[in-house]
Design a protein around this motif. Sequence first.
Motif, PDB file in Angstrom:
ATOM      1  N   PHE A   1      45.705  18.321  61.170  1.00  0.00           N
ATOM      2  CA  PHE A   1      46.656  18.023  60.088  1.00  0.00           C
ATOM      3  C   PHE A   1      46.830  19.220  59.160  1.00  0.00           C
ATOM      4  N   ILE A   2      45.706  19.788  58.737  1.00  0.00           N
ATOM      5  CA  ILE A   2      45.749  20.934  57.820  1.00  0.00           C
ATOM      6  C   ILE A   2      46.434  22.121  58.491  1.00  0.00           C
TER       7      ILE A   2
ATOM      8  N   MET B   1      43.185  32.024  41.752  1.00  0.00           N
ATOM      9  CA  MET B   1      42.690  30.769  42.330  1.00  0.00           C
ATOM     10  C   MET B   1      42.072  31.015  43.704  1.00  0.00           C
ATOM     11  N   LEU B   2      42.733  31.853  44.506  1.00  0.00           N
ATOM     12  CA  LEU B   2      42.224  32.179  45.841  1.00  0.00           C
ATOM     13  C   LEU B   2      40.864  32.871  45.743  1.00  0.00           C
ATOM     14  N   SER B   3      40.718  33.767  44.765  1.00  0.00           N
ATOM     15  CA  SER B   3      39.448  34.464  44.569  1.00  0.00           C
ATOM     16  C   SER B   3      38.339  33.496  44.180  1.00  0.00           C
ATOM     17  N   CYS B   4      38.647  32.534  43.316  1.00  0.00           N
ATOM     18  CA  CYS B   4      37.655  31.521  42.930  1.00  0.00           C
ATOM     19  C   CYS B   4      37.211  30.707  44.145  1.00  0.00           C
TER      20      CYS B   4
ATOM     21  N   PHE C   1      42.657  34.578  57.353  1.00  0.00           N
ATOM     22  CA  PHE C   1      42.121  33.214  57.314  1.00  0.00           C
ATOM     23  C   PHE C   1      42.305  32.487  58.639  1.00  0.00           C
ATOM     24  N   TYR C   2      43.502  32.558  59.197  1.00  0.00           N
ATOM     25  CA  TYR C   2      43.807  31.739  60.375  1.00  0.00           C
ATOM     26  C   TYR C   2      43.393  32.384  61.697  1.00  0.00           C
TER      27      TYR C   2
ATOM     28  N   GLU D   1      41.535  26.606  50.484  1.00  0.00           N
ATOM     29  CA  GLU D   1      42.021  27.967  50.759  1.00  0.00           C
ATOM     30  C   GLU D   1      43.328  27.917  51.537  1.00  0.00           C
ATOM     31  N   SER D   2      43.404  27.030  52.519  1.00  0.00           N
ATOM     32  CA  SER D   2      44.638  26.870  53.287  1.00  0.00           C
ATOM     33  C   SER D   2      45.777  26.427  52.379  1.00  0.00           C
TER      34      SER D   2
END
Length: 314
Positions: A207-208, A67-70, A253-254, A113-114
């Motif tokens: 929020f995210i 799912m992350l790759s998509c 990512f972060y 993604e998060s």
Amino acid sequence: MTSYNLTSTHPTAFLLMGVPGLEHLHIWISIPFCSAYTLALLGNCTLLSIICSDAALHEPMYIFLAMLSCIDLVLSTSTLPKMLAIFWFRDRKINFYACLVQMFFLHTFSIMESAMLLAMAFDRYVAICKPLHYTTVLTGPLIIRIGLAAVVRGVTLTIPLPFLLRRFHYCRGSVIAHCYCEHMAVVRLVCGDTRFNNVYGIAVAVFIAVIDLLFITLSYVFILRAVLQLASREARYKAFGTCVSHVGAILAFYTPAVLSSVMHRVARQAAPHVHILFANFYLLFPPMVNPIIYGVKTKQIRERIIGLLLRKVA
């Protein structure tokens, strides 16, 4: 000059500037961007191919990775082709509605993604803290619900943005000083009260970041406590080893997001191209490095990649 639609208050098209102030270097800037995009495509497509074709990898951890790759593929493809067209062919024009669609995909899939990193933290928490219940907790239906929840959250939080921007009058030109249609870059061209857009954009980002990072941190607090209670050093090392890839993906990512945010606040007087390059780094870095992280650090993925390469050589 971009023409305006007589029946609407918005321009028919915007002009994307690319990296303002560095137009003469666009060809050179395109080299690392194109390389990063190529690596992202090859890496994520390889991961998806391996996971889909090997029944032994049809486990929650690898399904979340697929799912992350998509998400990474959509995230990078929503911006990079147009960015490269700007750098190579000076094709700066983008239709107004195409701009809103690009913005929608960009922000929706960033939020997704998060959410996926949070889901993967939950997967590691259950695997290490509740190993006997792993298969009964992370069932197929639950994984589907988690994936759908990530999509619904991303779409719900992002869908107001294009509708809000569509109703504004644009009287500050049609030139976007960016490589792609980012929400605040478009808002700067609006005449009128944009306070709601500003507050809403900041509120969603906070929020995210707060919610997802809070639960990811809590997951790893419980994981760390459980690992330190294991009797043998080998068991502790093995448990930590299953989390290394995910921690790397979280940092990938972060960290750029935090650096970009800090740059906007600390280095306000910096040239615009500095902020834009940081924003592009934030966008390109995770899709490029995630397959590398998982390919190097995850034994099952690494073995299958090596086997695939050996078969091609033979």
